[in-house]
Design a protein around this motif. Structure first.
Motif, PDB file in Angstrom:
ATOM      1  N   HIS A 130      11.566  61.068  43.907  1.00  0.00           N
ATOM      2  CA  HIS A 130      11.410  61.388  42.485  1.00  0.00           C
ATOM      3  C   HIS A 130      12.341  62.531  42.127  1.00  0.00           C
ATOM      4  O   HIS A 130      12.595  63.398  42.966  1.00  0.00           O
ATOM      5  CB  HIS A 130       9.977  61.842  42.172  1.00  0.00           C
ATOM      6  CG  HIS A 130       8.959  60.749  42.190  1.00  0.00           C
ATOM      7  ND1 HIS A 130       8.877  59.805  41.194  1.00  0.00           N
ATOM      8  CD2 HIS A 130       7.980  60.449  43.082  1.00  0.00           C
ATOM      9  CE1 HIS A 130       7.878  58.978  41.464  1.00  0.00           C
ATOM     10  NE2 HIS A 130       7.318  59.335  42.605  1.00  0.00           N
ATOM     11  N   GLU A 164       2.129  57.081  49.420  1.00  0.00           N
ATOM     12  CA  GLU A 164       0.703  57.155  49.129  1.00  0.00           C
ATOM     13  C   GLU A 164       0.019  55.938  49.720  1.00  0.00           C
ATOM     14  O   GLU A 164       0.531  54.828  49.588  1.00  0.00           O
ATOM     15  CB  GLU A 164       0.474  57.180  47.616  1.00  0.00           C
ATOM     16  CG  GLU A 164       0.849  58.504  46.979  1.00  0.00           C
ATOM     17  CD  GLU A 164       1.114  58.375  45.494  1.00  0.00           C
ATOM     18  OE1 GLU A 164       0.380  58.984  44.721  1.00  0.00           O
ATOM     19  OE2 GLU A 164       2.050  57.645  45.117  1.00  0.00           O
ATOM     20  N   HIS A 177       7.916  60.910  48.685  1.00  0.00           N
ATOM     21  CA  HIS A 177       6.520  60.840  49.119  1.00  0.00           C
ATOM     22  C   HIS A 177       6.068  59.417  49.314  1.00  0.00           C
ATOM     23  O   HIS A 177       6.742  58.466  48.921  1.00  0.00           O
ATOM     24  CB  HIS A 177       5.584  61.600  48.154  1.00  0.00           C
ATOM     25  CG  HIS A 177       5.313  60.889  46.854  1.00  0.00           C
ATOM     26  ND1 HIS A 177       4.098  60.991  46.195  1.00  0.00           N
ATOM     27  CD2 HIS A 177       6.078  60.093  46.086  1.00  0.00           C
ATOM     28  CE1 HIS A 177       4.142  60.286  45.080  1.00  0.00           C
ATOM     29  NE2 HIS A 177       5.321  59.741  44.985  1.00  0.00           N
ATOM     30  N   GLN A 232      -2.339  57.186  37.879  1.00  0.00           N
ATOM     31  CA  GLN A 232      -1.214  58.052  38.169  1.00  0.00           C
ATOM     32  C   GLN A 232      -0.408  58.264  36.905  1.00  0.00           C
ATOM     33  O   GLN A 232      -0.051  57.319  36.209  1.00  0.00           O
ATOM     34  CB  GLN A 232      -0.302  57.561  39.271  1.00  0.00           C
ATOM     35  CG  GLN A 232       0.698  58.701  39.550  1.00  0.00           C
ATOM     36  CD  GLN A 232       1.540  58.546  40.773  1.00  0.00           C
ATOM     37  OE1 GLN A 232       2.633  58.022  40.702  1.00  0.00           O
ATOM     38  NE2 GLN A 232       1.037  59.024  41.892  1.00  0.00           N
ATOM     39  N   HIS A 267       9.334  56.931  48.738  1.00  0.00           N
ATOM     40  CA  HIS A 267      10.268  56.778  47.620  1.00  0.00           C
ATOM     41  C   HIS A 267      10.512  58.153  47.005  1.00  0.00           C
ATOM     42  O   HIS A 267       9.677  59.053  47.143  1.00  0.00           O
ATOM     43  CB  HIS A 267       9.700  55.787  46.573  1.00  0.00           C
ATOM     44  CG  HIS A 267       8.396  56.242  45.999  1.00  0.00           C
ATOM     45  ND1 HIS A 267       7.191  56.017  46.635  1.00  0.00           N
ATOM     46  CD2 HIS A 267       8.099  56.957  44.888  1.00  0.00           C
ATOM     47  CE1 HIS A 267       6.222  56.559  45.920  1.00  0.00           C
ATOM     48  NE2 HIS A 267       6.745  57.148  44.854  1.00  0.00           N
ATOM     49  N   THR A 301       4.276  64.302  39.431  1.00  0.00           N
ATOM     50  CA  THR A 301       3.309  63.195  39.531  1.00  0.00           C
ATOM     51  C   THR A 301       1.920  63.814  39.556  1.00  0.00           C
ATOM     52  O   THR A 301       1.678  64.815  40.233  1.00  0.00           O
ATOM     53  CB  THR A 301       3.508  62.339  40.800  1.00  0.00           C
ATOM     54  OG1 THR A 301       3.329  63.155  41.955  1.00  0.00           O
ATOM     55  CG2 THR A 301       4.879  61.705  40.823  1.00  0.00           C
TER      56      THR A 301
HETATM   57 MN    MN Z   1       5.663  58.319  43.489  1.00  0.00          MN
END
Ligand code: MN
Length: 284
Positions: free
Chosen positions: A57, A101, A99, A113, A55, A62
């Motif tokens: 940003h 995760e 990115h 986060q 997704h 972050t």
């Molecule tokens: Mn993210």
């Protein structure tokens, strides 16, 4: 000024509830901190059970802090970085980054986060990713303090920030302690366990506590091995608006970011184009 804010439940991905402390209607930001999710503890049965698909940003950094377990970060700059407790992943989206995760081992996963809004002066710059393998650390009479970002009592975290900011991860020793604060910063506390007190006021982990500015110290009593987060920063004087994974200044800017991502013309993409990616929700 002590303002008690109830945490709300949100879903990071379907089936994975998180607790969201920022933003809320009564507290949008603390300094440039504009988003705070606490996830877990969750006992993962398989190594990649927790997976946040690729997704994008814009307009933010972050900040990832693990309490238990580890996560693998991958981004469109080609970085692949596993993060463990005591370490920091700080990703500056600048004008756009993508990115994903994911967890890498079964077992307990617990972490935080946060997002840091970028000021106008740096939000259009190219993206960047930094990993800090060991966070600077100090010991006080009543607690251990990890300087997640910023500087405390001469202990400086080397990660580059774009506005004056602090983030401390505090582990108690069961006796009173006094933290030294900056009166020009605003602060907030997030206890992660039961039993801590601010002066004589009991703090509970279902709440987020906004403390305001003009404070020079904070009297805490944190039980042995109980954990707390202190966030602070110079009040952010630019008006931001947030939608999905984007921080911007206007709705038009957000609409364009949503459209660019969904139409596959975003400024960057993950290298593995076969990976399934998230879809951005349209603005109302
Ligand atoms: Mn993210």
């Amino acid at each position: 000024m002590l303002k008690t804010i109830s945490l709300r439940k949100a879903f990071l991905v379907p089936g994975f509830p998180v607790v969201r402390a920022l933003p809320t209607a009564s507290c949008r930001m603390v300094g440039a901190w504009c988003f705070l999710d606490y996830f877990g503890p969750r006992d993962l049965e398989t190594s990649n059970e927790f997976y946040i698909k690729p997704h994008p940003h814009i307009g933010l950094q972050t900040f990832t802090w693990m309490l238990k377990g580890s996560l693998l970060h991958k981004d469109s700059l080609g970085n692949e970085q596993i993060i463990h407790p005591g370490q920091v992943n700080l990703m500056s989206s600048g004008n756009g980054i993508v990115h994903s995760e994911q967890s890498c081992t079964p077992g307990i996963l617990e972490g935080l986060q946060l997002w840091i809004a970028l000021p106008e002066s740096t939000r259009h710059q190219p993206p960047e990713f930094n990993h800090l393998a060991a966070t600077p650390y100090l010991e006080e009479k009543g607690c251990f303090i990890h300087v997640m970002v910023g500087e405390y009592d001469g202990i400086v975290n080397p990660l580059t920030l774009n506005s004056p900011l602090i983030g401390l991860y505090i582990v108690g020793k069961g006796v009173k302690t006094r933290l030294r604060l900056r009166p020009d910063f605003e602060y907030a506390l997030m206890p992660l366990d039961e039993g801590s007190c601010l002066d004589d006021v009991p703090l509970t982990p279902s709440n987020f506590y906004y403390l305001g500015t003009q404070l020079r110290s904070l009297n805490l009593n944190i039980p042995q091995d109980k954990r707390m987060i202190l966030l602070g920063g110079e009040p952010f004087n630019e008006k931001i608006i947030m939608w999905w994974n984007f921080v911007a200044r206007t709705k038009d800017e957000l609409r364009e970011a949503v459209a660019a991502w969904n139409e596959r013309r975003f400024i960057s993409e993950m290298n593995d184009e076969h990976e399934e990616r998230m879809q951005a929700p349209l603005l109302p």
